[in-house]
Design an enzyme around this catalytic site. Structure first.
Site, PDB file in Angstrom:
ATOM      1  N   ILE A  24       2.664   6.617   2.079  1.00  0.00           N
ATOM      2  CA  ILE A  24       3.843   7.155   1.416  1.00  0.00           C
ATOM      3  C   ILE A  24       3.503   8.346   0.525  1.00  0.00           C
ATOM      4  O   ILE A  24       4.263   9.308   0.433  1.00  0.00           O
ATOM      5  CB  ILE A  24       4.520   6.056   0.554  1.00  0.00           C
ATOM      6  N   SER A  25       2.351   8.262  -0.127  1.00  0.00           N
ATOM      7  CA  SER A  25       1.987   9.217  -1.167  1.00  0.00           C
ATOM      8  C   SER A  25       2.013  10.663  -0.676  1.00  0.00           C
ATOM      9  O   SER A  25       1.618  10.970   0.453  1.00  0.00           O
ATOM     10  CB  SER A  25       0.592   8.888  -1.705  1.00  0.00           C
ATOM     11  N   PRO A  37       0.820  -1.226   0.000  1.00  0.00           N
ATOM     12  CA  PRO A  37       0.000   0.000   0.000  1.00  0.00           C
ATOM     13  C   PRO A  37       0.848   1.268   0.000  1.00  0.00           C
ATOM     14  O   PRO A  37       1.863   1.356   0.705  1.00  0.00           O
ATOM     15  CB  PRO A  37      -0.801  -0.125   1.293  1.00  0.00           C
ATOM     16  N   CYS A  38       0.393   2.242  -0.777  1.00  0.00           N
ATOM     17  CA  CYS A  38       1.154   3.489  -0.915  1.00  0.00           C
ATOM     18  C   CYS A  38       0.535   4.654  -0.158  1.00  0.00           C
ATOM     19  O   CYS A  38       1.068   5.761  -0.179  1.00  0.00           O
ATOM     20  CB  CYS A  38       1.305   3.861  -2.389  1.00  0.00           C
ATOM     21  N   GLN A  39      -0.613   4.424   0.534  1.00  0.00           N
ATOM     22  CA  GLN A  39      -1.305   5.544   1.174  1.00  0.00           C
ATOM     23  C   GLN A  39      -0.460   6.222   2.239  1.00  0.00           C
ATOM     24  O   GLN A  39      -0.564   7.432   2.450  1.00  0.00           O
ATOM     25  CB  GLN A  39      -2.631   5.061   1.788  1.00  0.00           C
TER      26      GLN A  39
END
Length: 541
Positions: A414-415, A410-412
């Site tokens: 990081i984004s 998951p990139c949430q």
């Protein structure tokens, strides 16, 4: 001889050119003559010696290999040094040494192609660095390095953030002490993973973590097919029920699991233990034991069951977690009850099935034959067992092993669109912890190849801590690894879309960094496919 070996050192340059470039730090120093050895502080140093080189204040001394001794045109004595890098000197950075879920061997260094000229007074002392073939077992490696100061088994490219096998041209002649032969020539595998014909090569298996609707694995399989590699998505894991249904619909041959990645890892460990118990060791049971179990079963059939007991017909599935929302995680089996139809199927904890060992055994053996779950490559294969038991082990551990793991955690967390990112402790974010889980799965299953994809911010957020962490984990597991960015527009697609990719390959395999482009193209094309599938599924609902 020196002029033939280092001709650029002896090239004459006109005064105008020399004056224009006199302030260029990268300008090569001209030589008056070369030497094969030098005396520094009463110690003799020769070409190809490995040495400590004086560093700045509060820094560890640098490590390098002497490749030249020469007197410059300015009458100053110099040596050229080819540098070794400690793990903390690479893109991994010292901060990762404080992360306690993995560690780097302090005696391990990486040989680079980086060179520069230094004044001869900066040499401090010699040290003994040996090359160790990465295919050596830990026991063999420990024995080889016991009498050395440091060792190296891979190269490091500063420009491309790449850790890879040592190319053949750097073989033993330049080592302080040669421990073994170079295992792999650059661009050539130790053993050709792809046969000369379809009949000769087996299908490689792929596990897709955080699979979504399967765009990543589908793209990778299509891209592999373009290069003649047979790759099949055997297993996929995702939390999203709708995404799992979509993947099952389009890939009916894939074992799709709708569960958390950490539960999947726990399940793999339990499944491995069950397979060892019921597949590897079950044939060691004596005939009398089997006869006794058979008689017990016959006696059970003749006995009437109490009203509050139900008889198991067979087991249908297995999971780790809490499917019945009891508040306790554990190992569960999905049960089909005798004389009841499928609407009464239920999840039961393994402790509640203690009276049905034969059902568990039958399910495990059938699941093993069908490879419903991947199995790790076992270290027990290194132990000399008897021939019969060894054969069972080889058959067992070659079944269900994973060739490739791919995934995009998951990139949430990081984004850059997330205004509440945890800059100080990135791994404390539950979403970012999935990066740890991804690497834990890789460490447990030890696939031949690993591919991880994420947003560009993984290399920017918190000074790229998470990207460095992922690379550090692979390198500590002794994978060849490369971290970098790719832009879709560079491969013919009409969009900019930039993504970060991390490739990993066991030392025995070929670094597939150069074939990543076809994967990216097919991945991005399949983004459209999985979006269309999502729309159709929601429309049907």
């Amino acid at each position: 001889k020196a002029r033939r070996r280092w001709p650029s050192r002896y090239e004459t340059k006109d005064s105008d050119s020399r004056s224009r470039r006199s302030n260029d730090p990268e300008e090569e120093i001209g030589a008056r003559c070369h030497y094969t050895s030098a005396c520094v502080d009463d110690a003799i140093f020769n070409l190809n010696d490995d040495v400590y080189v004086k560093a700045g204040p509060n820094e560890e001394n640098y490590i390098g290999r002497i490749t030249e001794f020469f007197e410059g045109t300015d009458h100053v004595l110099y040596f050229t040094c080819r540098w070794f890098f400690r793990a903390e000197d690479t893109v991994i950075s010292p901060n990762l040494l404080e992360v306690h879920d993995h560690e780097h061997d302090r005696k391990r260094v990486f040989l680079s192609e980086e060179k520069n000229d230094n004044m001869i007074e900066s040499i401090i002392s010699k040290l003994n660095i040996i090359y160790v073939d990465p295919s050596k077992t830990p026991q063999e490696r420990d024995q080889l390095i016991s009498n050395s100061d440091l060792y190296y088994d891979m190269s490091y490219s500063v420009a491309y953030s790449t850790f890879a096998n040592i190319p053949a041209e750097n073989d033993g002649a330049t080592d302080s002490e040669v421990a073994s032969d170079i295992s792999c020539e650059e661009g050539k595998p130790v053993a050709d993973p792809v046969g000369s014909s379809d009949a000769q090569r087996e299908t490689a298996t792929l596990l897709d973590l955080y699979s979504g609707c399967g765009a990543m694995s589908t793209g990778l399989c299509l891209g592999a097919a373009l290069s003649g590699i047979k790759l099949n998505t055997k297993w996929a894991v995702d939390m999203n029920e709708y995404a799992c249904n979509s993947l099952k619909h389009n890939h009916p041959g894939t074992q799709v699991r709708n569960e958390k990645a950490e539960d999947f890892l726990a399940l793999l460990k339990h499944w491995n233990a069950l397979c060892k118990k019921y597949v590897v060791h079950s044939s060691n049971s004596s005939g009398s034991d089997l006869a006794q179990m058979s008689n017990d079963d016959e006696d059970d059939k003749n006995e009437a069951l109490p009203n509050d007991l139900f008889e198991v017909e067979r087991l249908l599935d297995i999971c780790y977690g809490d499917p019945n929302k009891t508040g306790n995680d554990g190992l569960w089996f999905k049960v089909r009850w005798k004389t009841y139809d499928p609407s009464h199927d239920s999840w039961e904890p393994i402790d509640g099935l203690s009276d049905s060992p034969e059902c568990i055994k039958e399910f495990v053996q059938r699941g093993y034959r069908e490879s419903i779950l991947p199995l790790p490559v076992s270290k027990f294969l290194l132990v000399p067992f008897g021939l019969v038991f060894m054969w069972r082990l080889i058959r067992y551990f070659s079944k269900g092993s994973v060739d490739v793991i791919c995934g995009g955690p998951p990139c949430q967390g990081i984004s850059g669109l997330n205004r509440f990112r945890n800059y100080n402790e990135p791994l404390e974010d539950d979403r970012n912890k999935q990066l740890v889980v991804f690497m834990d799965v890789v460490n447990y299953l030890r696939p031949k190849y690993v591919l991880m994809e994420n947003v560009v911010d993984i290399l920017k957020f918190a000074d790229g801590f998470l990207g460095r962490y992922a690379l550090s984990r692979l390198v500590s597991m002794r994978y060849q690894a490369r971290l970098g960015l790719m832009v879709a527009g560079c491969y013919g697609l009409p969009q900019f879309r930039m993504r970060a990719f991390l490739w990993g390959s066991l030392p025995s395999g070929v670094c597939l960094f150069s074939v990543l482009f076809f994967y990216l193209v097919t991945l991005l094309l399949n983004k459209k496919v999985h979006l269309a599938i999502n729309v159709s599924l929601h429309t049907m609902k």
